[in-house]
Design an enzyme around this catalytic site. Structure first.
Site, mmCIF file in Angstrom:
data_model
loop_
_atom_site.group_PDB
_atom_site.id
_atom_site.type_symbol
_atom_site.label_atom_id
_atom_site.label_comp_id
_atom_site.label_asym_id
_atom_site.label_seq_id
_atom_site.Cartn_x
_atom_site.Cartn_y
_atom_site.Cartn_z
ATOM 1 N N GLU A 93 8.296 -4.860 -1.105
ATOM 2 C CA GLU A 93 7.943 -5.548 0.398
ATOM 3 C C GLU A 93 6.345 -5.500 0.515
ATOM 4 O OE1 GLU A 93 11.899 -4.523 2.902
ATOM 5 O OE2 GLU A 93 10.187 -3.205 3.133
ATOM 6 N N CYS A 106 -0.490 -6.297 3.518
ATOM 7 C CA CYS A 106 -0.327 -4.900 3.120
ATOM 8 C C CYS A 106 0.684 -4.679 1.726
ATOM 9 C CB CYS A 106 0.543 -4.032 4.282
ATOM 10 S SG CYS A 106 0.971 -2.479 3.871
ATOM 11 N N CYS A 113 8.863 5.415 -4.191
ATOM 12 C CA CYS A 113 7.871 6.259 -4.296
ATOM 13 C C CYS A 113 8.224 7.767 -4.425
ATOM 14 C CB CYS A 113 7.099 6.341 -2.738
ATOM 15 S SG CYS A 113 5.786 7.298 -2.655
ATOM 16 N N CYS A 117 7.699 11.941 1.359
ATOM 17 C CA CYS A 117 7.247 12.348 2.564
ATOM 18 C C CYS A 117 8.272 12.107 3.539
ATOM 19 C CB CYS A 117 5.968 11.585 3.266
ATOM 20 S SG CYS A 117 4.656 11.638 1.953
ATOM 21 N N CYS A 120 8.866 9.229 6.091
ATOM 22 C CA CYS A 120 8.579 7.939 5.545
ATOM 23 C C CYS A 120 9.956 7.397 5.128
ATOM 24 C CB CYS A 120 7.429 7.925 4.471
ATOM 25 S SG CYS A 120 7.061 6.586 3.778
HETATM 26 N N1 SAH Z 1 1.195 6.539 0.026
HETATM 27 C C1 SAH Z 1 -0.068 6.233 0.556
HETATM 28 C C2 SAH Z 1 0.426 4.800 1.654
HETATM 29 C C3 SAH Z 1 1.390 4.972 2.397
HETATM 30 S S1 SAH Z 1 1.402 3.952 3.905
HETATM 31 C C4 SAH Z 1 -0.553 7.129 1.846
HETATM 32 O O1 SAH Z 1 0.505 7.912 2.083
HETATM 33 O O2 SAH Z 1 -1.299 7.114 2.509
HETATM 34 C C5 SAH Z 1 0.380 3.940 4.575
HETATM 35 C C6 SAH Z 1 0.339 4.846 5.969
HETATM 36 O O3 SAH Z 1 1.668 4.893 6.541
HETATM 37 C C7 SAH Z 1 0.154 6.379 5.249
HETATM 38 O O4 SAH Z 1 -0.668 6.944 6.360
HETATM 39 C C8 SAH Z 1 1.570 7.040 5.748
HETATM 40 O O5 SAH Z 1 1.684 8.409 6.120
HETATM 41 C C9 SAH Z 1 1.890 6.001 7.228
HETATM 42 N N2 SAH Z 1 3.416 6.218 7.564
HETATM 43 C C10 SAH Z 1 4.441 6.357 6.775
HETATM 44 N N3 SAH Z 1 5.531 6.368 7.466
HETATM 45 C C11 SAH Z 1 5.263 6.136 8.677
HETATM 46 C C12 SAH Z 1 5.995 6.062 9.884
HETATM 47 N N4 SAH Z 1 7.179 5.962 9.944
HETATM 48 N N5 SAH Z 1 5.153 5.593 10.993
HETATM 49 C C13 SAH Z 1 3.922 5.761 10.890
HETATM 50 N N6 SAH Z 1 3.171 5.575 10.036
HETATM 51 C C14 SAH Z 1 3.777 6.053 8.721
#
Ligand code: SAH
Length: 347
Positions: A93, A106, A113, A117, A120
């Site tokens: 996406e 984006c 991944c 986390c 996420c």
């Molecule tokens: N792997 C990278 C890119 C991920 S997405 C990273 O972790 O930085 C970019 C941002 O969105 C990251 O800071 C991630 O922690 C955040 N993110 C992930 N899930 C989320 C959610 N459900 N709500 C808000 N931010 C989220």
């Protein structure tokens, strides 16, 4: 003979491709401009090449093209979520976000991944594979072609951890930056990472100019590990040392991102911990109120988000709050999970 896909090739690689097939190297520069600047989908469009040459390239090669499997425009904000199908059937996406005079994409860097986390949605899918540089840059090309608009900004904040697909991410970022192609300035391209420490040192030493955003989410090792399991390998003080090293080398301020989750990492002691950790570091702090994707976690109230920002205030770093766009189409931060696998906890 299998045809080679030229999307993802650098200008030099395209020059070499031309030379390898008995043509002058400037033919490679023409291909570069057709692929990245004019966004050709077919060699037949390349009218400054002779018909014979177009046919020759056609026999040898293909040009990108992710398939748009689905497109969801958001009625509530000027954003569009794209679901792309890759040549092997995998889905990824990308999210297009338009606000005032900015048009941001984006992009995803991996299918799924590996980091898992806990908050996420992408993490729930597990890891399938890295995207090639071509598949990453093709997200940009396809969206520019589909919208008819030129993008102004790129954020590597879609699916995946960019620093676990380091070479392809860097190559794709240079392809986005190249002035004969997509031509987006390095300062308008943001690579977001949980902070893979060896990759941060490598990035600093190699002297790239793209902006960095580090996902912090907690100033305390034990709490951070619960949110970002891979951070067990990366002590938060050592992470800050690596970021300081990068800043010294690049003279750039990174952004620390902090997802605010109700009752988990939004307490006064968390804010004080962040202040202490980042004291004296010229950086920016970006608070992201959690976009609920996992039932166990909630978004704090608007008042509490403001309160947390006030607790941070003496930090002397600019603090911003990112209220995500496109959450009505599940296109906000961390909501990208494709349609292909629904992990049991998500259905
Ligand atoms: N792997 C990278 C890119 C991920 S997405 C990273 O972790 O930085 C970019 C941002 O969105 C990251 O800071 C991630 O922690 C955040 N993110 C992930 N899930 C989320 C959610 N459900 N709500 C808000 N931010 C989220």
């Amino acid at each position: 003979m299998e045809k080679v896909n030229l999307t993802g090739f650098t200008q030099e690689e395209l020059e070499q491709f031309a030379v390898d097939h008995g043509e002058k190297s400037f033919r490679g520069r023409q291909l570069f401009s057709w692929i990245y600047q004019r966004k050709a989908t077919d060699f037949a469009e390349m009218t400054d090449l002779s018909k014979a040459l177009r046919n020759k390239f056609q026999d040898l090669a293909t040009i990108g093209q992710l398939q748009i499997a689905e497109k969801s425009p958001s009625p509530a904000s000027d954003s569009i979520k794209y679901l792309f199908r890759l040549h092997d059937g995998n889905l990824i996406e990308s999210v297009f976000i338009s606000e005032r005079n900015r048009r941001t994409l984006c992009v995803s860097s991996q299918v799924g991944c590996a980091l898992k986390c806990t908050f996420c949605a992408t993490g729930k899918l597990g890891f399938k594979r890295n995207l090639t540089a071509g598949e990453i840059v093709d997200q940009v090309i396809c969206v520019e072609r589909d919208t008819g608009l030129e993008l102004t900004n790129i954020v590597f904040m879609g699916m995946g951890e960019p620093f676990q697909n380091y070479e392809n991410v860097i190559q794709s970022a240079y392809l986005m930056k190249h002035e004969n192609g997509i031509a987006i300035g390095a300062r308008h391209i943001v690579i977001s990472t949980v902070g893979i420490i060896p990759a941060l040192y490598r990035y600093a030493d190699e002297g790239h100019r793209f902006k960095l955003a580090i996902s912090l989410h907690s100033p305390f090792n034990d709490d951070r590990q619960k949110l970002i399991p891979v951070s067990a390998k990366y002590d938060v003080d050592k992470l800050v040392d690596a970021v300081k090293y990068y800043m010294k080398k690049s003279r750039h301020r990174p952004t620390f991102q902090y997802v605010l989750i109700d009752g988990v990492n939004d307490r006064m002691r968390d804010a004080h911990g962040v202040r202490k950790l980042l004291q004296g570091i010229p950086c920016k702090v970006n608070l992201i109120p959690y976009n609920p994707t996992v039932p166990a976690f909630k978004r704090p109230s608007r008042e509490h988000v403001d309160q947390f920002a006030r607790w941070l205030m003496p930090i002397h770093a600019p603090i911003s709050v990112r209220w995500s766009k496109g959450d009505d189409i599940e296109a906000a931060c961390g909501q990208l999970a494709g349609k292909f696998v629904k992990a049991p906890e998500m259905v």
